[in-house]
Design a protein around this motif. Structure first.
Motif, PDB file in Angstrom:
ATOM      1  N   LEU A  70       0.810  -1.214   0.000  1.00 62.86           N
ATOM      2  CA  LEU A  70       0.000   0.000   0.000  1.00 62.86           C
ATOM      3  C   LEU A  70       0.848   1.270   0.000  1.00 62.86           C
ATOM      4  N   GLY A  71       2.107   1.145   0.340  1.00 65.52           N
ATOM      5  CA  GLY A  71       2.961   2.318   0.407  1.00 65.52           C
ATOM      6  C   GLY A  71       2.693   3.101   1.673  1.00 65.52           C
ATOM      7  N   SER A  72       3.703   3.295   2.500  1.00 67.06           N
ATOM      8  CA  SER A  72       3.483   3.976   3.771  1.00 67.06           C
ATOM      9  C   SER A  72       4.805   4.513   4.294  1.00 67.06           C
ATOM     10  N   LEU A  73       4.706   5.588   5.066  1.00 62.94           N
ATOM     11  CA  LEU A  73       5.856   6.142   5.779  1.00 62.94           C
ATOM     12  C   LEU A  73       5.767   5.872   7.275  1.00 62.94           C
ATOM     13  N   ALA A  74       4.792   5.046   7.671  1.00 62.29           N
ATOM     14  CA  ALA A  74       4.556   4.818   9.098  1.00 62.29           C
ATOM     15  C   ALA A  74       5.700   4.052   9.747  1.00 62.29           C
ATOM     16  N   GLY A  75       6.425   3.265   8.989  1.00 62.69           N
ATOM     17  CA  GLY A  75       7.493   2.465   9.582  1.00 62.69           C
ATOM     18  C   GLY A  75       8.826   3.170   9.701  1.00 62.69           C
ATOM     19  N   VAL A  76       8.888   4.444   9.327  1.00 66.08           N
ATOM     20  CA  VAL A  76      10.154   5.181   9.386  1.00 66.08           C
ATOM     21  C   VAL A  76      10.441   5.563  10.836  1.00 66.08           C
ATOM     22  N   GLU A  77      11.523   5.072  11.364  1.00 65.80           N
ATOM     23  CA  GLU A  77      11.956   5.393  12.726  1.00 65.80           C
ATOM     24  C   GLU A  77      13.450   5.680  12.692  1.00 65.80           C
ATOM     25  N   GLY A  78      13.816   6.903  12.996  1.00 62.12           N
ATOM     26  CA  GLY A  78      15.220   7.268  12.980  1.00 62.12           C
ATOM     27  C   GLY A  78      15.725   7.478  11.555  1.00 62.12           C
ATOM     28  N   TYR A  79      17.031   7.710  11.481  1.00 60.78           N
ATOM     29  CA  TYR A  79      17.640   8.035  10.190  1.00 60.78           C
ATOM     30  C   TYR A  79      18.477   6.880   9.629  1.00 60.78           C
ATOM     31  N   GLY A  80      18.345   5.695  10.224  1.00 64.56           N
ATOM     32  CA  GLY A  80      19.191   4.583   9.798  1.00 64.56           C
ATOM     33  C   GLY A  80      18.995   4.203   8.342  1.00 64.56           C
ATOM     34  N   GLU A  81      17.742   3.856   7.972  1.00 66.95           N
ATOM     35  CA  GLU A  81      17.475   3.433   6.597  1.00 66.95           C
ATOM     36  C   GLU A  81      17.706   4.579   5.613  1.00 66.95           C
ATOM     37  N   LEU A  82      17.268   5.775   5.978  1.00 65.56           N
ATOM     38  CA  LEU A  82      17.449   6.918   5.095  1.00 65.56           C
ATOM     39  C   LEU A  82      18.921   7.226   4.904  1.00 65.56           C
ATOM     40  N   GLY A  83      19.701   7.111   5.957  1.00 65.19           N
ATOM     41  CA  GLY A  83      21.131   7.370   5.834  1.00 65.19           C
ATOM     42  C   GLY A  83      21.817   6.389   4.909  1.00 65.19           C
ATOM     43  N   ARG A  84      21.393   5.128   4.938  1.00 60.21           N
ATOM     44  CA  ARG A  84      22.004   4.133   4.061  1.00 60.21           C
ATOM     45  C   ARG A  84      21.632   4.348   2.595  1.00 60.21           C
ATOM     46  N   LEU A  85      20.415   4.815   2.360  1.00 60.09           N
ATOM     47  CA  LEU A  85      19.946   4.983   0.980  1.00 60.09           C
ATOM     48  C   LEU A  85      20.146   6.390   0.443  1.00 60.09           C
ATOM     49  N   LEU A  86      20.543   7.319   1.305  1.00 59.48           N
ATOM     50  CA  LEU A  86      20.718   8.705   0.861  1.00 59.48           C
ATOM     51  C   LEU A  86      21.747   8.841  -0.263  1.00 59.48           C
ATOM     52  N   PRO A  87      22.902   8.136  -0.229  1.00 60.66           N
ATOM     53  CA  PRO A  87      23.839   8.265  -1.359  1.00 60.66           C
ATOM     54  C   PRO A  87      23.232   7.871  -2.702  1.00 60.66           C
ATOM     55  N   VAL A  88      22.362   6.879  -2.692  1.00 56.52           N
ATOM     56  CA  VAL A  88      21.729   6.458  -3.945  1.00 56.52           C
ATOM     57  C   VAL A  88      20.814   7.561  -4.463  1.00 56.52           C
ATOM     58  N   LEU A  89      20.046   8.171  -3.569  1.00 52.94           N
ATOM     59  CA  LEU A  89      19.171   9.268  -3.981  1.00 52.94           C
ATOM     60  C   LEU A  89      19.979  10.448  -4.500  1.00 52.94           C
ATOM     61  N   VAL A  90      21.080  10.762  -3.821  1.00 53.31           N
ATOM     62  CA  VAL A  90      21.913  11.886  -4.267  1.00 53.31           C
ATOM     63  C   VAL A  90      22.457  11.632  -5.653  1.00 53.31           C
ATOM     64  N   VAL A  91      22.941  10.433  -5.906  1.00 54.44           N
ATOM     65  CA  VAL A  91      23.450  10.100  -7.244  1.00 54.44           C
ATOM     66  C   VAL A  91      22.335  10.222  -8.277  1.00 54.44           C
ATOM     67  N   GLY A  92      21.142   9.761  -7.947  1.00 56.97           N
ATOM     68  CA  GLY A  92      20.022   9.869  -8.880  1.00 56.97           C
ATOM     69  C   GLY A  92      19.670  11.310  -9.190  1.00 56.97           C
ATOM     70  N   PHE A  93      19.640  12.163  -8.159  1.00 64.26           N
ATOM     71  CA  PHE A  93      19.350  13.584  -8.388  1.00 64.26           C
ATOM     72  C   PHE A  93      20.440  14.252  -9.220  1.00 64.26           C
ATOM     73  N   VAL A  94      21.691  13.915  -8.972  1.00 70.13           N
ATOM     74  CA  VAL A  94      22.794  14.500  -9.742  1.00 70.13           C
ATOM     75  C   VAL A  94      22.702  14.082 -11.208  1.00 70.13           C
ATOM     76  N   VAL A  95      22.422  12.806 -11.443  1.00 70.80           N
ATOM     77  CA  VAL A  95      22.257  12.335 -12.825  1.00 70.80           C
ATOM     78  C   VAL A  95      21.116  13.083 -13.505  1.00 70.80           C
ATOM     79  N   ALA A  96      20.018  13.297 -12.776  1.00 74.36           N
ATOM     80  CA  ALA A  96      18.873  14.004 -13.362  1.00 74.36           C
ATOM     81  C   ALA A  96      19.243  15.420 -13.775  1.00 74.36           C
ATOM     82  N   LEU A  97      20.001  16.124 -12.950  1.00 74.40           N
ATOM     83  CA  LEU A  97      20.381  17.499 -13.294  1.00 74.40           C
ATOM     84  C   LEU A  97      21.395  17.535 -14.441  1.00 74.40           C
ATOM     85  N   LEU A  98      22.318  16.578 -14.466  1.00 74.41           N
ATOM     86  CA  LEU A  98      23.341  16.577 -15.513  1.00 74.41           C
ATOM     87  C   LEU A  98      22.783  16.200 -16.878  1.00 74.41           C
TER      88      LEU A  98
END
Length: 733
Positions: free
Chosen positions: A202-230
């Motif tokens: 169903l897609g949900s943000l209810a399970g987000v607790e702390g920055y652990g998962e986001l911190g691990r996946l943040l480099p992937v998002l940053v690379v994706g955003f950089v590729v989009a701008l370039l």
């Protein structure tokens, strides 16, 4: 006031570009809106911490950060959840904008193109088969599935001149359905996996607790955003055409590959963090295009802001609308995105975005008009009898009664009848018991061991009859719909009929006291409601091509969201059994549920045969059909009602069995010849496919059973791709 720019070398001032000022204001306004929405998101939710408490924590007034409750609610829950929502929404918005630009298609979006389904299959396979449960593991699985899906869709859509928008959407639908079927294969065999899957899907943000998962996946998002701008500058050149892009020093294949990689990174990370959320990329990309025009760099920025804002709004609404519970985020987004999708196909500027009616691309009506003027001359000549009775037909006469019989169609019907008999015999024989063929035949006629008779007559034959009736109804409904739309890919499931009927049956389950499978009659009612909405919104039954199909996709998304919500609110045992039924299952079906469909077929089949002559004339344009004595509007309305009733009855029996309505008319037409509407052949083919698929599902895995809908979906996706890639003009989209 800023002066107008001066044209180089001429001294003439160019008129100011109004879209530039609009884009600047839009970026500023959306930035402010996203900041305000983020503030609201921090102040809303469980924990009884309001805006004052959040402000105290952020400013550390009075040592608020030392308060354990404030630290838990604001620092560990709301702040990570809000930041994750912003990044996931921005990722999906940018991914949708890039896909729309690279395909020049305003309907391109990760959910519609099967990328979400591929990523979901990867995650579910990782959970069930590998026992993975960390963010990095989800990323690897989602990345693999998204790569396969995006690569296949772009490859299929890029064949033969780049592909039309409709080819792209249908290719994504085919792959998405196949990946969804494979996901169901995994889920139906593991109750533990399904218990996680029914909430995650169903897609949900209810399970987000702390920055652990986001911190691990943040480099992937940053690379994706950089590729989009370039990639925005070379992608803007690609919009001018491949030849001109090459002349400017760009390489189109490399550009498309880089865009696919960026979209895959963004989508995989978003799915790993929040689950599959459809329509968000479509909504963000379309609104960004409306605000920024052709300025791709500004569109990408706007799409990211819009995606972030919409997802945060949906998350806030999810926390508020059903307190003390949370509503699924994807349902809220679908309620926002589906009307936008409908608005896109009804937009007057749609043709300027590259959308055309695929039915007009082949111009069959033009060929008909060139032939029709010669018909009166032929009729006045010696060809009257030849035109009246084609060469492959013969006449059966008995007294004053005569019947025109087509040789090829008759032979095809006999062949299909023989295949159906073989499928019935195999289905009655196959199973978990050690009963031989001889014992099976004796049990069919009530002879032999009492246990054998009970097993065959009570369980297997009743199930076979239910499958025969459902398959025949689906085959006939598909034939009517395809002929009506003049499109081999127009089926009830793509028009929202199946999902509407399924949602109606599940709602009847919720309202019933028994809590079992619900009432069979809810299926036709739900199908009728869905098709009325689709035809009314798309502009009437006379519309064909992309408009009806895309509105049907939106209707399917809304009905599917309702279905998932109903399943998520029930107990695990009840939800598991209902999920199997929503995948399309004949388990537990018998004569009792088949009788209403048999009665319906007894009425609807003669009606369909009666309008067969007018249905064949509808293959031409409306003017030609009217000149030949057929009422296009009346015939179209009658055929649509017949198709809806048949599909709804079939869903009432066995749930939404996918691709049978698509494949049956195509196969029957290949056997009977392209000049005829294969109503009888489609019925026989549908019955063969459902009975054979049910047999495969019962014997494929020892000790477990696959729903018939899962089997047809897994095999039907490649069949749809074969139809898309076929060289025949009759099946080309």
């Amino acid at each position: 006031m800023t002066p107008s720019p001066v044209e180089p070398g001429t001294g003439v001032r160019r008129p100011a570009d109004p879209t530039r000022r609009t884009a600047v204001l839009a970026v500023a306004g959306l930035t402010v809106a996203v900041v305000l929405l983020s503030a609201i998101s921090l102040g809303v939710g469980a924990g009884e911490v309001g805006f004052r408490g959040v402000l105290d924590y952020l400013l550390d007034r009075g040592g608020a950060r030392g308060d354990a409750r404030l630290s838990l609610v604001v620092g560990d829950l709301r702040m990570p959840r809000t930041l994750t929502g912003l990044l996931v929404g921005a990722a999906l918005g940018v991914a949708g904008c890039l896909l729309q630009a690279v395909t020049r298609n305003p309907l391109a979006e990760t959910g519609l193109l099967g990328v979400n389904a591929g990523a979901s299959l990867g995650v579910v396979a990782g959970i069930a088969l590998l026992g993975l449960d960390s963010g990095y593991a989800y990323l690897v699985c989602a990345f693999t599935g998204a790569v396969v899906a995006s690569g296949l869709v772009l490859l299929i859509a890029g064949r033969k001149g780049g592909g039309s928008p409709m080819r792209l959407v249908l290719a994504g639908s085919a792959l998405g359905a196949t990946f969804g079927g494979l996901t169901s294969v995994i889920v139906v065999n593991s109750a533990e996996t399904y218990d996680k899957f029914r909430f995650w899907v169903l897609g949900s943000l209810a399970g987000v607790e702390g920055y652990g998962e986001l911190g691990r996946l943040l480099p992937v998002l940053v690379v994706g955003f950089v590729v989009a701008l370039l990639v925005t500058r070379p992608l803007s050149a690609l919009a001018l055409g491949d030849d001109l892009a090459r002349s400017l020093g760009h390489r189109p294949p490399v550009i498309r590959t880089v865009v696919a990689a960026g979209v895959t990174l963004l989508t995989a990370a978003a799915v790993a963090l929040a689950g599959p959320i459809s329509f968000l990329g479509l909504l963000a990309g379309f609104v960004a295009r409306a605000l920024a025009g052709t300025r791709l760099a500004v569109r990408v920025v706007l799409a990211g802001l819009i995606g972030a804002g919409v997802l945060v709004v949906a998350d806030i609404a999810a926390r508020v609308v059903s307190r003390p519970f949370e509503a699924p985020v994807s349902v809220i987004v679908s309620l926002i995105g589906a009307p936008v999708l409908i608005g896109i196909v009804r937009s007057r500027h749609l043709a300027a975005m590259g959308m055309t009616d695929p039915a007009t691309e082949e111009r069959p009506a033009g060929r008909v008009r060139r032939v029709l003027p010669s018909l009166p001359a032929k009729l006045r000549g010696g060809h009257r009898e030849q035109l009246r009775r084609p060469a492959d037909t013969f006449v059966l006469r008995r007294g004053p009664v005569s019947l025109l019989v087509a040789r090829r169609a008759t032979l095809a019907a006999l062949l299909l009848a023989a295949l159906l008999l073989a499928a019935v015999v195999l289905s009655a024989y196959a199973g978990q018991s050690e009963m031989g063929v001889g014992r099976t035949f004796r049990a069919v006629f009530g002879q032999g061991d009492r246990f054998d008779v009970l097993l065959v007559q009570k369980f297997r034959l009743g199930r076979i009859v239910a499958g025969l009736t459902a398959g025949a109804a689906l085959g006939l409904a598909g034939c009517l719909t395809q002929t009506l739309a003049r499109n081999r890919l127009a089926t009830p499931e793509l028009l929202g009929v199946n999902d509407g009927a399924t949602a109606a049956v599940l709602l009847s389950v919720t309202l019933s006291a028994s809590g079992t499978f619900g009432a069979w009659w809810a299926g036709p009612l739900g199908a009728l409601a869905a098709v009325l909405i689709v035809t009314a919104v798309s502009g009437g039954l006379g519309q064909r091509g992309y408009r009806v199909l895309v509105v049907g996709l939106a209707m399917s998304a809304l009905a599917s969201a309702v279905t998932q919500v109903v399943l998520s609110r029930r107990s695990l045992n009840s939800s598991s059994s209902l999920y199997v039924w929503t995948s399309g299952s004949l388990n537990g079906r018998s004569y009792e549920v088949a009788v209403p469909v048999l009665l319906g077929l007894a009425v609807l089949v003669p009606a369909a045969l009666a309008v067969a002559r007018h249905l064949a004339v509808l293959r031409f344009d409306d003017a030609t059909a009217a000149s030949l004595g057929s009422g296009p509007g009346r015939t179209r309305a009658l055929c649509m009602l017949l198709a809806v009733a048949l599909a709804g009855l079939a869903v009432g029996i066995c749930g939404p069995v996918g691709f049978v309505a698509l494949a049956s008319p195509v196969i029957a037409s290949r056997l009977a010849g392209p000049l005829r509407v294969p109503l009888v052949g489609s019925m026989l083919t549908g019955a063969v496919l459902v009975v054979a698929a049910d047999t495969v599902g019962r014997i494929a895995f020892d000790g477990s059973e696959l729903p018939v809908g899962v089997v047809t979906t897994v095999l039907g996706g490649p069949f749809l791709l074969w139809v898309l890639l076929g060289r025949s003009a009759a099946t080309r989209v």
